[in-house]
Design a protein around this motif. Structure first.
Motif, short mmCIF file in Angstrom:
data_model
loop_
_atom_site.label_atom_id
_atom_site.label_comp_id
_atom_site.label_asym_id
_atom_site.label_seq_id
_atom_site.Cartn_x
_atom_site.Cartn_y
_atom_site.Cartn_z
N UNK A 185 6.71 -4.67 -1.33
CA UNK A 185 6.09 -2.99 -1.15
C UNK A 185 4.24 -3.09 -0.53
N UNK A 186 3.92 -3.21 0.37
CA UNK A 186 2.96 -3.61 0.76
C UNK A 186 2.09 -2.19 0.41
N UNK A 187 0.76 -2.25 -0.65
CA UNK A 187 -0.01 -1.29 -1.47
C UNK A 187 -1.33 -1.41 -0.73
N UNK A 188 -1.55 -0.07 -0.82
CA UNK A 188 -3.12 0.69 -0.31
C UNK A 188 -4.07 1.72 -1.29
N UNK A 189 -4.99 0.87 -1.86
CA UNK A 189 -5.50 2.19 -2.77
C UNK A 189 -6.77 2.56 -1.67
N UNK A 190 -7.07 3.92 -2.25
CA UNK A 190 -8.35 4.54 -1.32
C UNK A 190 -9.02 5.48 -2.72
N UNK A 191 -10.05 5.70 -2.79
CA UNK A 191 -10.77 6.43 -3.76
C UNK A 191 -11.19 7.87 -2.56
N UNK A 192 -10.07 8.60 -3.76
CA UNK A 192 -10.74 10.81 -3.34
C UNK A 192 -11.92 11.05 -3.96
N UNK A 193 -11.42 12.31 -3.79
CA UNK A 193 -12.50 12.92 -3.87
C UNK A 193 -12.30 13.42 -6.03
N UNK A 194 -11.03 13.62 -6.33
CA UNK A 194 -10.06 13.63 -7.67
C UNK A 194 -9.43 12.40 -8.38
N UNK A 195 -9.82 10.96 -7.88
CA UNK A 195 -8.98 10.15 -7.94
C UNK A 195 -8.96 9.10 -6.97
N UNK A 196 -7.88 7.88 -7.46
CA UNK A 196 -7.36 7.27 -6.22
C UNK A 196 -6.24 7.93 -5.65
N UNK A 197 -6.01 7.81 -3.96
CA UNK A 197 -4.69 7.34 -3.61
C UNK A 197 -4.11 6.29 -3.11
N UNK A 198 -3.31 6.26 -3.58
CA UNK A 198 -1.77 4.82 -3.24
C UNK A 198 -1.50 5.08 -2.24
N UNK A 199 -1.15 4.59 -1.70
CA UNK A 199 -0.17 4.11 -0.60
C UNK A 199 0.88 3.42 -0.84
N UNK A 200 2.39 3.11 -0.87
CA UNK A 200 3.52 2.34 -0.59
C UNK A 200 3.52 2.18 0.76
N UNK A 201 3.84 1.12 1.19
CA UNK A 201 4.95 0.58 2.62
C UNK A 201 5.78 -0.40 2.33
N UNK A 202 7.35 0.59 2.50
CA UNK A 202 8.78 -0.62 1.93
C UNK A 202 8.41 -1.26 3.22
N UNK A 203 8.78 -2.62 2.45
CA UNK A 203 9.02 -3.58 3.68
C UNK A 203 10.75 -4.03 3.23
N UNK A 204 12.07 -3.53 3.83
CA UNK A 204 13.15 -4.14 3.46
C UNK A 204 13.42 -4.39 3.90
N UNK A 205 13.82 -5.44 4.05
CA UNK A 205 14.23 -6.58 5.29
C UNK A 205 15.96 -5.59 5.55
N UNK A 206 16.32 -6.02 4.82
CA UNK A 206 17.71 -5.35 5.21
C UNK A 206 17.67 -4.20 6.09
N UNK A 207 16.85 -3.24 6.34
CA UNK A 207 16.95 -2.17 6.73
C UNK A 207 16.26 -2.28 7.95
N UNK A 208 15.61 -3.57 8.23
CA UNK A 208 15.46 -4.27 9.86
C UNK A 208 16.48 -4.03 10.54
N UNK A 209 16.19 -3.29 11.63
CA UNK A 209 17.21 -3.68 13.16
C UNK A 209 16.79 -4.41 14.29
N UNK A 210 17.25 -5.79 14.28
CA UNK A 210 17.25 -6.73 14.96
C UNK A 210 17.71 -6.98 16.24
N UNK A 211 18.98 -6.50 16.36
CA UNK A 211 20.03 -6.36 17.63
C UNK A 211 19.42 -5.42 18.59
#
Length: 471
Positions: A185-211
């Motif tokens: 899971x890739x994590x990115x934090x960003x300061x905002x007016x009322x705290x921090x926004x955090x976004x998690x990018x889920x990198x599930x290889x089993x769901x990757x379509x390689x055909x």
């Protein structure tokens, strides 16, 4: 037809959980002084009058089966009347659990529902959590703002970030154990007016379509695609906006031609998934390792096939083209609206037209559209997309698709093989219209036309195709 996809926090706050459960009703939305409520019997005037008196609002109703109402009531009413919306099929995170358990449940729910991202957002009074599913954000939970600090701190600890640093963005990674397998899971934090926004990018290889055949290519498109993948040299470009699935297409291409006899090297920003048997490099601009620098190093590593995550400037374009003209098969991406625009983009970067015409062998443009769920219903209306009456399908909505009518996504493609005649036009710096005219003679199919075929097959809807192919 009804939907329980976006139940608003405001509606939930108007009707108490006790009242909702006692009467088997579910508040859905507040709009222009009216409260929309799901009820088992829309002719129950006594209940409607009582609710109108109780809330001081005009009551609008839609009829919903009692078992579905009960299920959603259990999902949206929690301690403190904070709703979970979006009809997500996941175990309800318990607010009374520790922050560790709570965050784990949120992440597990996202993986279970095939979400690509999780958004944690701090506002003045609330802390909102959303999942991105099939390209669309859905609110999952709205908590009191005072929960934000504890949850963001827990996420930072999991990602090995500095929990005391709240003024600068940070990037990290989590390895999360789910169903006996580790998911990055890739994590990115960003300061905002009322705290921090955090976004998690889920990198599930089993769901990757390689055909490649399962990406959405038609039979004729797959033949063109496959033929060009086995060229000894040249450049193949994939174009489209951010989030259109370009990297997945490139990974599928590499997977198709991967063998023990080939040295395949990639430079990416960032590496989305680790592919077995392929040498992958992550750009590190702070160390001087950008796309161009990595490409120069690659050429001293005896490569057969090279993938460049993105061509962003003239230097990277020229090195990639030089590599494609000296016996290497090169894959890369560009941000353009369609395949033909990729030619003018390279020339606008400063690449000589004769170099573009000599190196580029195939250009692919793509978009992602949502697929209709199996609950779809046959369409009886002409939707002006060039589709005959009684062909195509409309969305309906069921528990399986969270009442959205859609489940999963696939790509729409347009493929532009650079024939000898097209190469001559490019060398002469001909305009886009001349190039398109020649391409049409060779059977060129646009993104919109590819979308119309998917509509006829009952795979997606007119609305989805129009939304993704309108320039």
């Amino acid at each position: 037809m009804y939907t329980l996809e976006n139940i608003s926090s405001e509606a939930i706050s108007i009707i108490s959980s006790k009242k909702a459960f006692e009467n088997s009703i579910i508040p859905i939305n507040v709009e222009e002084g009216s409260l929309l409520i799901g009820v088992p019997d829309k002719n129950d005037q006594k209940l409607i009058n009582e609710l109108s008196f109780l809330t001081g609002l005009k009551i609008k109703t839609i009829e919903i089966p009692p078992d579905i109402i009960l299920k959603r009531l259990k999902e949206v009413y929690t301690t403190g009347n904070h709703p979970q919306t979006g009809s997500i099929h996941a175990e309800r995170p318990n607010l009374e659990h520790s922050n560790v358990e709570f965050v784990n449940q949120i992440i597990s729910g996202a993986i279970k529902n095939n979400a690509s991202d999780i958004h944690f957002e701090a506002y003045e009074k609330v802390f909102r959590i959303r999942y991105r599913i099939d390209g669309h954000l859905r609110e999952i939970m709205s908590l009191s703002h005072n929960k934000s600090l504890a949850i963001t701190s827990r996420l930072k600890i999991m990602a090995n970030l500095d929990i005391s640093e709240k003024r600068r963005p940070q990037d990290g990674k989590i390895r999360f154990l789910y169903d006996n397998k580790y998911i990055d899971i890739r994590v990115s934090t960003l300061p905002t007016s009322f705290g921090e926004k955090i976004v998690l990018r889920i990198l599930d290889k089993s769901s990757l379509e390689l055909e490649p055949k399962k990406l959405g290519l038609s039979e004729s498109q797959y033949e063109i695609f496959s033929k060009h993948l086995h060229l000894p040299y040249g450049m193949i470009l994939v174009t489209g906006p951010t989030g259109s699935g370009k990297t997945t297409t490139l990974y599928a291409a590499l997977n198709e031609i991967h063998s023990i006899e080939k040295n395949i090297m990639t430079v990416e920003d960032p590496i989305e998934y680790n592919l077995n048997g392929i040498n992958q490099t992550n750009v590190k601009p702070d160390l001087g390792l950008d796309f161009a620098a990595a490409l120069r190093s690659f050429l001293r590593q005896d490569p057969d096939i090279i993938m460049v995550g993105e061509i962003r400037d003239k230097e990277t374009a020229e090195i990639a083209i030089r590599a494609s003209l000296t016996g290497h098969l090169v894959f890369s991406t560009l941000h353009t609206n369609d395949s033909i625009s990729a030619i003018t983009r390279l020339i606008d970067m400063g690449v000589e037209p004769f170099l573009v015409s000599s190196s580029v062998k195939l250009i692919i443009a793509q978009r992602l559209v949502r697929k209709l769920c199996s609950c779809k219903i046959k369409s009886t209306k002409d939707n002006s997309a060039g589709i005959d009456n009684n062909t195509g399908y409309n969305k309906k909505g069921c528990e399986k698709c969270s009442y959205t009518g859609y489940s999963g996504r696939l790509a729409l493609f347009e493929l532009l093989p650079v024939t000898e005649t097209l190469a001559e036009l490019i060398s002469k710096h001909s305009g886009s219209s001349a190039i398109k005219q020649e391409a049409l003679k060779n059977g060129f199919t646009s993104l919109r036309e590819s979308g119309n075929e998917k509509i006829k097959l009952g795979i997606t809807t007119y609305e989805e195709v129009i939304r993704e192919t309108s320039l």
